[in-house]
Write an enzyme that holds these catalytic residues in place. Structure first.
Site, PDB file in Angstrom:
ATOM      1  CB  ALA A   1      -1.179   0.077   0.931  1.00 43.05           C
ATOM      2  CG  LEU A   2       4.665   0.679  -2.491  1.00 45.11           C
ATOM      3  CD1 LEU A   2       5.724   0.671  -3.210  1.00 45.11           C
ATOM      4  CD2 LEU A   2       5.330   0.468  -0.757  1.00 45.11           C
TER       5      LEU A   2
ATOM      6  CG  HIS B   1       5.886   2.779   1.892  1.00 40.57           C
ATOM      7  ND1 HIS B   1       4.588   3.520   1.670  1.00 40.57           N
ATOM      8  CD2 HIS B   1       6.343   2.954   3.043  1.00 40.57           C
ATOM      9  CE1 HIS B   1       4.429   2.340   2.662  1.00 40.57           C
ATOM     10  NE2 HIS B   1       4.913   2.271   3.609  1.00 40.57           N
TER      11      HIS B   1
ATOM     12  CD  GLN C   1       4.047  -6.176  11.443  1.00 38.99           C
ATOM     13  OE1 GLN C   1       5.225  -6.412  10.934  1.00 38.99           O
ATOM     14  NE2 GLN C   1       4.096  -4.783  11.385  1.00 38.99           N
TER      15      GLN C   1
ATOM     16  CD  GLU D   1      12.896  10.909  12.513  1.00 39.11           C
ATOM     17  OE1 GLU D   1      12.576  11.643  12.305  1.00 39.11           O
ATOM     18  OE2 GLU D   1      14.410  11.523  13.165  1.00 39.11           O
TER      19      GLU D   1
ATOM     20  CG  ASP E   1       5.361   3.172  12.665  1.00 41.64           C
ATOM     21  OD1 ASP E   1       4.691   2.752  12.489  1.00 41.64           O
ATOM     22  OD2 ASP E   1       5.524   3.485  10.923  1.00 41.64           O
TER      23      ASP E   1
END
Length: 292
Positions: A32-33, A37, A61, A148, A150
């Site tokens: 889902a770029l 990204h 995850q 950054e 995340d």
């Protein structure tokens, strides 16, 4: 651009590149770029001769009530974006190739992964640490670029790379934002137009907190509470948490000390969509009211 799905084939390609003294950079994604990204790819391209982009929606995850099954998977669109961004190799394995029958190993990282996202999403960072380690072993890069946005995930990855002596440079890329300050995310497509507009309050509130720190406030716990109130008031969203951590240790911080850097992190629910963001504050060498 060459698309690879087999881990052994990807390892073989990377080994040949290394033997040819090619510097390899990797960008890991769940697909889902978006422009965030692409900014990571551009940063990798600036520092490496060969760029590998991975697309893998990692099941380990996601929690049992999270959005694994409905997470967007527009592979053809992603491949076209990767190609136009200058990616050399697109590594897109199936789940069975990463977690074959009998797979029973997991990596845990205590401390930095126990708070905030780790507390709210049990098992999440173990899944992240395990798949990142596997992808590093498969792609064998010299450097890996992570966003950054995340920030806690970035801290966990740095800890794992350090603790396990993985020979890779972890590069942090600044968060890409929409015009109202909302951090760019694959999950933003779930938001309504109204939610998207209201979500700008998250970044405004974090910036307001940094302004108050710059003005001399030192009570981080109280400031985090005030920031949570501001986000809820201005957006109408439910706040999951707002907290400060020490930028170096990523441990909770309740009072700003001179010469230290702090990061404020927030998680917010816009309806059923969970949004995260953060901002960093570098304390001056002297804070008003603090003894030298």
């Amino acid at each position: 651009m060459q698309t690879v799905t087999d881990p052994v084939e990807m390892q073989t390609i990377s080994e040949k590149l290394r033997l040819g003294r090619q510097l390899i950079g990797v960008v890991m994604t769940m697909g889902a770029l978006h422009e965030g990204h692409i900014s990571l790819v551009k940063l990798a391209r600036e520092q490496a001769g060969t760029v590998i982009l991975t697309i893998f929606v990692n099941p380990t995850q996601f929690g049992p009530n999270e959005d694994f099954h409905r997470y967007p998977r527009p592979f053809e669109q992603d491949a076209a974006l990767a190609r136009s961004a200058g990616v050399d190799y697109l590594f897109a394995p199936e789940a069975g190739a990463i977690y074959p029958e009998g797979f029973s190993t997991a990596i845990s990282c205590s401390g930095v992964s126990d708070l905030l996202e780790g507390e709210k999403r049990p098992g999440h960072f173990s899944g992240v640490a395990t798949v990142v380690t596997k992808l590093l072993n498969i792609t064998r890069p010299h450097l890996a670029v992570f966003g950054e946005k995340d920030a806690q995930q970035l801290a966990v990855i740095r800890r794992v790379v350090t603790d396990l002596n993985i020979p890779v440079k972890v590069v942090a890329a600044p968060t890409m934002r929409e015009s109202n300050g909302l951090a760019v995310s694959s999950r933003n497509i779930y938001l309504t137009a109204g939610q998207r507009e209201s979500a700008g309050a998250i970044w405004r509130s974090l910036q307001h907190a940094l302004d108050r720190l710059a003005a001399g406030e030192t009570g981080l716990k109280e400031l985090a509470e005030a920031t949570a109130t501001m986000i809820a008031s201005e957006s109408g969203f439910r706040v999951d948490y707002v907290a400060f951590v020490d930028e170096e240790t990523f441990m909770p911080a309740e009072r700003a000390l001179k010469g230290r850097s702090y990061r404020i992190l927030a998680a917010v629910f816009a309806g059923g969509i969970r949004l995260i963001d953060n901002a960093c504050f570098a304390s001056p060498t002297h804070i008003a009211g603090e003894e030298a």
